[in-house]
Write a protein that holds these residues in place. Structure first.
Motif, mmCIF file in Angstrom:
data_model
loop_
_atom_site.group_PDB
_atom_site.id
_atom_site.type_symbol
_atom_site.label_atom_id
_atom_site.label_comp_id
_atom_site.label_asym_id
_atom_site.label_seq_id
_atom_site.Cartn_x
_atom_site.Cartn_y
_atom_site.Cartn_z
ATOM 1 N N GLN A 56 0.711 -1.367 0.020
ATOM 2 C CA GLN A 56 0.062 -0.050 0.054
ATOM 3 C C GLN A 56 0.813 1.370 0.130
ATOM 4 O OE1 GLN A 56 -3.481 0.706 -0.220
ATOM 5 N NE2 GLN A 56 -3.233 -1.230 -1.267
ATOM 6 N N THR A 60 2.035 0.364 -6.913
ATOM 7 C CA THR A 60 1.190 0.458 -8.437
ATOM 8 C C THR A 60 1.014 1.842 -8.962
ATOM 9 O OG1 THR A 60 -0.107 -1.475 -7.567
ATOM 10 C CG2 THR A 60 -0.848 -0.590 -9.495
ATOM 11 N N THR A 61 0.537 2.758 -8.146
ATOM 12 C CA THR A 61 0.545 3.837 -8.658
ATOM 13 C C THR A 61 1.662 4.576 -9.332
ATOM 14 O OG1 THR A 61 -0.794 4.480 -6.602
ATOM 15 C CG2 THR A 61 -0.160 6.456 -7.969
HETATM 16 N N1 LIG Z 1 -7.466 5.905 -7.888
HETATM 17 C C1 LIG Z 1 -7.229 6.309 -6.690
HETATM 18 N N2 LIG Z 1 -7.900 7.259 -6.118
HETATM 19 C C2 LIG Z 1 -7.488 7.591 -4.859
HETATM 20 N N3 LIG Z 1 -6.466 6.980 -4.258
HETATM 21 C C3 LIG Z 1 -5.829 5.992 -4.848
HETATM 22 C C4 LIG Z 1 -6.196 5.711 -6.052
HETATM 23 N N4 LIG Z 1 -5.342 4.608 -6.449
HETATM 24 C C5 LIG Z 1 -4.295 4.561 -5.304
HETATM 25 N N5 LIG Z 1 -4.666 5.456 -4.077
HETATM 26 C C6 LIG Z 1 -3.960 5.749 -3.128
HETATM 27 O O1 LIG Z 1 -2.621 5.319 -3.055
HETATM 28 C C7 LIG Z 1 -2.292 4.462 -2.028
HETATM 29 C C8 LIG Z 1 -1.345 3.468 -2.829
HETATM 30 O O2 LIG Z 1 -2.045 2.705 -3.690
HETATM 31 P P1 LIG Z 1 -1.311 1.536 -4.437
HETATM 32 O O3 LIG Z 1 -2.115 0.615 -5.048
HETATM 33 O O4 LIG Z 1 -0.303 2.369 -5.736
HETATM 34 O O5 LIG Z 1 -0.158 0.906 -3.496
HETATM 35 P P2 LIG Z 1 0.566 -0.625 -3.718
HETATM 36 O O6 LIG Z 1 1.821 -0.123 -3.199
HETATM 37 O O7 LIG Z 1 0.620 -0.818 -5.274
HETATM 38 O O8 LIG Z 1 -0.224 -1.582 -2.767
HETATM 39 P P3 LIG Z 1 -0.208 -2.910 -2.832
HETATM 40 O O9 LIG Z 1 1.056 -3.588 -2.160
HETATM 41 O O10 LIG Z 1 -1.402 -3.448 -2.212
HETATM 42 O O11 LIG Z 1 -0.173 -3.391 -4.275
HETATM 43 C C9 LIG Z 1 -3.520 3.573 -1.542
HETATM 44 O O12 LIG Z 1 -3.472 3.521 -0.303
HETATM 45 C C10 LIG Z 1 -4.674 4.685 -2.023
HETATM 46 O O13 LIG Z 1 -5.310 5.139 -0.723
#
Ligand SMILES: Nc1ncnc2c1ncn2[C@@H]1O[C@H](COP(=O)(O)OP(=O)(O)OP(=O)(O)O)[C@@H](O)[C@H]1O
Ligand SMILES: [Mg+2]
Lengths: 262, 267
Positions: A56, A60-61
């Motif tokens: 989290q 992914t972002t």
């Molecule tokens: N489309 C969106 N709208 C609002 N907030 C978002 C969106 N996408 C991601 N976030 C926020 O960004 C944070 C990081 O999300 P992301 O999916 O990039 O994390 P991650 O490191 O890939 O997580 P994981 O380990 O579960 O794959 C999330 O906690 C969420 O609150």
């Protein structure tokens, strides 16, 4: 920098991340939720770069932005010197949840890229054959994704991305949902594939062993708002051994550094 | 669930068929007894009489035609209206689900028409189309087109954005994303809509045939009503029921074949 003599030739970067930041509107609609802040790094040709961070934290972002699937709210990304403004077949993406097209057979999934780009029929067929062979799925051409195991599905996902012969491959925790046994096997497979079909790979994971097993270089990410904490160049001989003293030392070093940031 | 291990003489499928037959036979027996031995016999002809009349209707005409013709002409009316409803419903549904602009233009109009029951259109339809078949097509069309539109719209709205992203990443342009991703991933929803719609259209045929007609299963019932022939009314009802049952089963069999990939959810 952990080691001075890296095995990456520092020529022109194929991907540059310049001061990238990303905020979302927070869920109550009032404030901003800052996920990424001031990300700066380069990726070099044929390098296997691992972005390593906790769950989290915005991995992914970040990967979506690098690939052109999402736009940063600050800064910009350059691929081969050109600003990234949207998805493009020069970049390939392997998804966390595989995201295969469930109504298409394995061969139609793998051939999707070449076909929508109107490559000659013969070329499409050849690529399907070649990349299914590369991931070891010859014989499953006519199966549907729902008939395959998790590991096999992710192989299809990898073949689908490779079939477009992109310059850069983005992989978002592709083995995150697999059981440990399958995961080890897929990591070895991916290493073989990468050595056989040299590509620049940007690989996201929250698993330190996976990171150390695969990476030329590891970028350690901190928690939200995410920025770069540290970079490590990994020069151990391949294939790597999970209980090698150097492997264990690096593992300790990186996880210690990570724990401080939590 | 019927447990096949406790009764090894029959497979699950056979057991289900056996139970269905038993339930039908029981219904017929109760019907027969109630009609023969209670005061309900005034309004309810016995099952045996209705069934004989039903089978006889395939040989002896009701009005000018035999039952097969009545069923055929009603099916033809449903088929024509259903075809139009399918084409327009899918186009409208996918359009509204995929394009914000299209949604803004058509959704309010559609939401306004949707709650109006098809039979409420009969007076207008007579005014607009007279007593021709067109009026009947119109009523049946209204009876089934909403279901197809709503379901298709739902399907197109629920396309996994990651699948669209994956397609774009692989080099698909917007037209290819629409035809190769949005449309096929809506297919299970579309089929659910078609299944409800075919049954709804078949039920609307009675209403449609209330508008002056000389044939069709709906007419058989209306005619029975105006001549006080209860047996004929029941014969019409039995025919509508049987055809409806067959149509529903045909569409779900078709769905199983065309949406085989959807058998296991959550990929
Ligand atoms: N489309 C969106 N709208 C609002 N907030 C978002 C969106 N996408 C991601 N976030 C926020 O960004 C944070 C990081 O999300 P992301 O999916 O990039 O994390 P991650 O490191 O890939 O997580 P994981 O380990 O579960 O794959 C999330 O906690 C969420 O609150
Ligand atoms: Mg993620």
């Amino acid at each position: 920098m952990e080691r001075s003599e890296g095995n990456i030739k520092k020529k022109n970067p194929v991907l540059e991340c310049r001061n990238v930041g990303r905020s979302f509107d927070s869920y109550d609609g009032k404030g901003k939720n800052e996920v990424l802040r001031g990300m700066n790094f380069e990726v070099y040709e044929n390098e296997f770069l691992v972005l390593f961070g906790a769950g989290q934290c915005g991995k992914t972002t970040l990967l979506n932005i690098l690939a052109g699937l999402d736009m940063p709210t600050e800064g910009e990304v350059y691929a081969n010197g050109e600003k990234v403004s949207g998805p493009a077949p020069e970049r390939g993406f392997v998804y966390q949840k595989t995201s295969l097209f469930p109504w298409m057979t394995v061969e139609d999934n793998v051939g999707f890229g070449p076909k929508v780009r109107h490559l000659p029929e013969k070329e499409c067929k050849e690529r399907i054959r070649k990349y299914l062979d590369l991931v070891g799925l010859t014989g499953f051409e006519k199966s549907y994704p729902s008939q395959l195991s998790g590991g096999m599905r992710q192989r299809v996902g990898i073949a689908r991305a490779y079939a477009n012969e992109p310059d850069i491959m983005f992989m978002d925790e592709p083995f995150g949902h697999l059981d440990a046994q399958t995961r080890y096997m897929m990591e070895e497979e991916l290493q073989r594939i990468w050595q056989q079909e040299k590509r620049t790979v940007i690989f996201v994971t929250n698993n330190i062993e996976e990171a150390l097993f695969l990476a030329d270089r590891i970028i350690l990410l901190t928690n939200c708002p995410t920025h770069i904490k540290q970079e490590y160049s990994i020069t151990m001989q391949r294939p790597r051994d999970y209980v090698d003293p150097e492997f264990l030392r690096l593992r300790q070093l990186i996880t210690d550094n990570m724990d401080l940031t939590l | 669930m019927i447990d096949s291990t406790t009764n090894s003489r029959f497979t699950n499928k056979q057991l289900i068929i056996i139970y269905t037959i038993i339930s039908l036979v029981c219904l017929l027996i109760v019907w027969e007894l109630v009609a023969r031995f209670t005061s309900a016999s005034m309004f309810l002809p016995p099952a045996s009489e209705v069934l004989t009349a039903f089978f006889r209707s395939f040989a002896e005409p009701i009005g000018q035609h035999t039952m097969l013709f009545h069923v055929g002409i009603s099916l033809y009316r449903v088929a024509v209206a259903f075809l139009f409803a399918t084409v327009i419903g899918i186009a409208l549904g996918v359009g509204m689900g995929y394009s914000r602009l299209f949604e803004a233009i058509f959704k309010p109009l559609f939401e306004f028409i949707r709650p109006i029951p098809p039979l409420a259109w009969i007076p207008l339809s007579i005014l607009w189309f007279g007593l021709s078949d067109t009026g009947k097509f119109f009523i049946i069309f209204l009876g089934c087109f909403c279901f197809i539109t709503v379901n298709t719209y739902d399907g197109a709205k629920n396309v996994d954005p990651e699948l669209m992203g994956a397609a774009r990443m692989l080099g698909a342009n917007e037209r290819q994303v629409f035809f190769k991703i949005v449309l096929p991933s809506s297919v299970p929803y579309i089929f659910a809509g078609l299944q409800i719609a075919v049954t709804a259209g078949w039920s609307a045929v009675v209403g449609a045939e209330m508008i002056q007609s000389n044939e069709g299963v709906g007419w058989v019932i209306i005619r029975g009503m105006s001549t006080g022939n209860t047996v004929q009314i029941m014969v019409g009802i039995v025919a509508i029921g049987i055809v409806g049952f067959i149509l529903a089963n045909l569409t779900s069999a078709l769905e199983r074949r065309l949406c085989a990939w959807n058998a296991q959810k959550g990929i």
